[in-house]
Design a protein around this motif. Structure first.
Motif, PDB file in Angstrom:
ATOM      1  N   SER A   4      42.576  63.392  63.980  1.00 27.42           N
ATOM      2  CA  SER A   4      42.466  62.603  65.392  1.00 27.42           C
ATOM      3  C   SER A   4      43.140  62.514  66.415  1.00 27.42           C
ATOM      4  O   SER A   4      42.762  62.012  67.747  1.00 27.42           O
ATOM      5  CB  SER A   4      42.399  61.291  64.741  1.00 27.42           C
ATOM      6  N   LYS A  35      40.722  56.014  71.928  1.00 30.15           N
ATOM      7  CA  LYS A  35      39.536  56.646  71.612  1.00 30.15           C
ATOM      8  C   LYS A  35      39.694  58.236  71.934  1.00 30.15           C
ATOM      9  O   LYS A  35      39.407  58.705  73.215  1.00 30.15           O
ATOM     10  CB  LYS A  35      38.426  56.006  71.924  1.00 30.15           C
ATOM     11  N   THR A  36      40.391  59.134  70.972  1.00 32.65           N
ATOM     12  CA  THR A  36      40.810  60.455  71.688  1.00 32.65           C
ATOM     13  C   THR A  36      39.553  61.243  71.736  1.00 32.65           C
ATOM     14  O   THR A  36      39.763  62.425  72.224  1.00 32.65           O
ATOM     15  CB  THR A  36      41.764  61.002  70.618  1.00 32.65           C
ATOM     16  N   ASP A  37      38.353  60.939  71.134  1.00 34.99           N
ATOM     17  CA  ASP A  37      37.075  61.996  71.350  1.00 34.99           C
ATOM     18  C   ASP A  37      36.651  61.240  72.761  1.00 34.99           C
ATOM     19  O   ASP A  37      35.336  61.718  73.132  1.00 34.99           O
ATOM     20  CB  ASP A  37      36.220  61.467  70.065  1.00 34.99           C
ATOM     21  N   THR A  57      34.103  64.341  64.820  1.00 32.25           N
ATOM     22  CA  THR A  57      35.071  64.919  65.707  1.00 32.25           C
ATOM     23  C   THR A  57      36.138  65.622  65.186  1.00 32.25           C
ATOM     24  O   THR A  57      36.477  66.629  65.302  1.00 32.25           O
ATOM     25  CB  THR A  57      35.538  63.847  66.819  1.00 32.25           C
ATOM     26  N   ALA A 107      39.088  58.532  66.332  1.00 34.25           N
ATOM     27  CA  ALA A 107      38.204  59.614  66.484  1.00 34.25           C
ATOM     28  C   ALA A 107      37.268  59.688  65.431  1.00 34.25           C
ATOM     29  O   ALA A 107      37.423  59.327  64.280  1.00 34.25           O
ATOM     30  CB  ALA A 107      38.637  60.883  66.940  1.00 34.25           C
TER      31      ALA A 107
END
Length: 199
Positions: free
Chosen positions: A36, A174-176, A135, A131
């Motif tokens: 993530s 939200k790393t995506d 992803t 994430a």
């Protein structure tokens, strides 16, 4: 615990150590699925803190298992003990006046809440590094998801073992959806608005 063991108060207090360093000390607890971006984000945030002359240290899940917790496996009991030990180490870092950034999957809410209970109110900042499983699998920097789906790695979070998302984290990153720069800025801005970091 032996009856002959007693707690010894130190001569220098936590607040004195914080005063010497010029800032508060607390835990930034990054939690999320493998892949993530916990470690990446924790290290990027620490770099920003370092540039501000803030005393900090990253405790990374993989690194800790090379030393302090190298005897632990990945059963539920061992995972709980892994997080308990990290909580106790983080508490010592806080007492030393150091901002501690931890990057652990820490899949169970109960274990994260245990760590929160070890420190004073406001000293545990839970950051959900969010994430999607898709992803994380697409990133799969260590090839772990493929091994887990092939049955090579048992008790793998997100595949054969659950991940319990935080109910009410202080921050969700939200790393995506965000770049690493945007993610760092969100963490730093939170610390500034909470009065934990000078603007």
């Amino acid at each position: 615990m032996s009856e002959n063991i007693v707690w010894h108060e130190t001569t220098i207090t936590q607040s004195q150590r914080q005063g010497q360093k010029g800032h508060q000390s607390f835990i930034l607890w990054f939690t999320g699925l493998s892949g993530s971006g916990k470690s990446t984000l924790a290290n990027a945030v620490e770099k920003e803190l370092f540039l501000r002359n803030v005393h900090s240290y990253v405790l990374d899940g993989d690194n800790i298992r090379h030393g302090l917790n190298k005897g632990l496996g990945f059963s539920e009991a061992d995972r709980k003990e892994n997080i308990r030990r990290i909580g106790e180490v983080s508490k010592l870092f806080i007492d030393a006046g150091v901002i501690t950034l931890t990057a652990f999957i820490s899949p169970f809410r109960e274990d994260r809440e245990l760590v929160r209970s070890l420190v004073k109110e406001g000293e545990f900042i839970e950051i959900f590094v969010d994430a999607s499983l898709e992803t994380c699998e697409n990133r799969d920097p260590k090839g772990l998801y493929n091994k887990a789906r092939a049955g090579i790695i048992p008790n793998f979070t997100g595949i054969s073992s659950p991940y319990e998302q935080p109910d009410n984290p202080e921050l969700i990153i939200k790393t995506d959806q965000l770049t690493i720069e945007e993610s760092v800025k969100k963490v730093v801005t939170y610390l500034e608005t909470q009065g934990l970091l000078s603007i």
